[in-house]
Design a protein around this motif. Structure first.
Motif, short mmCIF file in Angstrom:
data_model
loop_
_atom_site.label_atom_id
_atom_site.label_comp_id
_atom_site.label_asym_id
_atom_site.label_seq_id
_atom_site.Cartn_x
_atom_site.Cartn_y
_atom_site.Cartn_z
N ARG A 75 0.86 -1.17 0.00
CA ARG A 75 0.00 0.00 0.00
C ARG A 75 0.90 1.23 0.00
N ILE A 76 0.64 2.12 -0.94
CA ILE A 76 1.43 3.35 -1.07
C ILE A 76 0.47 4.53 -1.01
N ASP A 77 0.74 5.45 -0.09
CA ASP A 77 -0.04 6.69 0.02
C ASP A 77 0.87 7.85 -0.30
N GLY A 78 0.49 8.65 -1.29
CA GLY A 78 1.32 9.78 -1.68
C GLY A 78 0.54 11.08 -1.66
N ARG A 79 1.25 12.16 -1.35
CA ARG A 79 0.72 13.52 -1.48
C ARG A 79 1.74 14.30 -2.29
N GLU A 80 1.31 14.81 -3.45
CA GLU A 80 2.22 15.53 -4.36
C GLU A 80 3.48 14.69 -4.61
N TYR A 96 -2.74 5.28 -3.40
CA TYR A 96 -3.58 6.47 -3.27
C TYR A 96 -2.67 7.67 -3.43
N ASN A 97 -2.99 8.56 -4.39
CA ASN A 97 -2.15 9.73 -4.60
C ASN A 97 -3.00 10.98 -4.68
N ASP A 98 -2.59 12.01 -3.94
CA ASP A 98 -3.32 13.27 -3.93
C ASP A 98 -2.36 14.34 -4.45
N GLY A 99 -2.73 14.98 -5.54
CA GLY A 99 -1.88 16.00 -6.13
C GLY A 99 -1.69 15.75 -7.60
N GLU A 100 -1.02 16.66 -8.28
CA GLU A 100 -0.93 16.59 -9.73
C GLU A 100 0.19 15.71 -10.25
N GLU A 101 0.95 15.08 -9.37
CA GLU A 101 2.05 14.22 -9.81
C GLU A 101 1.49 12.93 -10.42
N PRO A 102 2.20 12.36 -11.40
CA PRO A 102 1.69 11.16 -12.09
C PRO A 102 1.85 9.89 -11.27
N LEU A 103 0.95 8.95 -11.55
CA LEU A 103 1.02 7.61 -10.98
C LEU A 103 1.16 6.68 -12.18
N GLU A 104 2.23 5.92 -12.22
CA GLU A 104 2.47 5.04 -13.36
C GLU A 104 2.64 3.61 -12.86
N LEU A 166 -6.24 1.75 -7.57
CA LEU A 166 -5.50 2.99 -7.84
C LEU A 166 -6.46 4.17 -7.68
N ARG A 167 -6.06 5.16 -6.90
CA ARG A 167 -6.87 6.36 -6.70
C ARG A 167 -5.96 7.57 -6.86
N SER A 168 -6.40 8.53 -7.68
CA SER A 168 -5.62 9.73 -7.86
C SER A 168 -6.54 10.94 -7.85
N GLU A 169 -6.19 11.90 -7.03
CA GLU A 169 -6.93 13.15 -6.96
C GLU A 169 -6.09 14.21 -7.67
N ARG A 170 -6.53 14.63 -8.86
CA ARG A 170 -5.89 15.67 -9.69
C ARG A 170 -4.76 15.15 -10.55
N GLY A 171 -4.22 13.98 -10.31
CA GLY A 171 -3.11 13.49 -11.09
C GLY A 171 -3.56 12.45 -12.13
N ASP A 172 -2.70 12.21 -13.11
CA ASP A 172 -2.99 11.21 -14.14
C ASP A 172 -2.49 9.84 -13.70
N ILE A 173 -3.17 8.82 -14.20
CA ILE A 173 -2.77 7.43 -13.97
C ILE A 173 -2.42 6.83 -15.32
#
Length: 178
Positions: A75-80, A96-104, A166-173
């Motif tokens: 489990r990975i939780d990221g902010r920006e 889970y990522n919050d911010g505009e950074e990409p998740l690949e 995968l969950r992203s708030e504002r960022g691309d997946i």
């Protein structure tokens, strides 16, 4: 272990590893137990993960997290945080990522089920995953949630298997195959 603002490399650690990282770079390889990471403004990368037994838990702020060859429950939780994970085996994974950074994510060989949602970002697939039957459901016009644009992908490949959330708030997946 704790590190601040340095370039740190650790390898062939037996047993569970707990890291508290602030700034700089950290490289870990050939870890064999569980892994817990708290990182802030740090570029963290893990390689040669065949022996990693998990569970893996990462909390990261304002940095970069890379796993090459993940083959255990994580489990990975990221902010920006820029998050890049390449999977070597089908295992449960939640990012889970919050911010505009990409998740690949590079999906593993074998069967998996994917549950992805990007709010105000987009989800892209490579051609091989589209051929495998995955489809992105883009937001329709007049979305009832006001300004929140939700893009989703729910599906399985090769008969399904462990769920990758995968969950992203504002960022691309971005999803790709090896």
């Amino acid at each position: 272990a704790s590190a601040a603002g340095a370039k740190v490399r650790a390898g062939q650690v037996r047993g569970d590893v707990t890291l508290s990282l602030q700034g700089g770079e950290f490289r870990g390889e050939e870890l064999t137990g569980g892994l817990e990471v708290e990182a802030r403004t740090t570029d963290v990368q893990f390689d040669k993960l065949d022996g990693l037994r998990g569970p893996v838990r990462v909390n990261a702020n304002l940095g970069k997290v890379t796993f090459n060859g993940l083959r255990t429950d994580a489990r990975i939780d990221g902010r920006e945080t820029e998050i890049r994970v390449s999977m070597a085996a089908p295992v449960p994974l939640a990012i889970y990522n919050d911010g505009e950074e990409p998740l690949e994510l590079t999906v593993p060989p074998g069967g998996i089920t994917i549950d992805a949602l990007s709010i105000d970002g987009k989800i892209t697939l490579d051609g091989e995953l589209e051929q495998a039957g995955l489809r992105v459901v883009a937001p329709s016009d007049g979305t009832p949630n006001g300004d929140r644009q939700e893009t989703r992908l729910n599906g399985s490949i090769k008969g399904g298997g462990p769920t990758i959330t995968l969950r992203s708030e504002r960022g691309d997946i971005a999803l790709r195959s090896k």
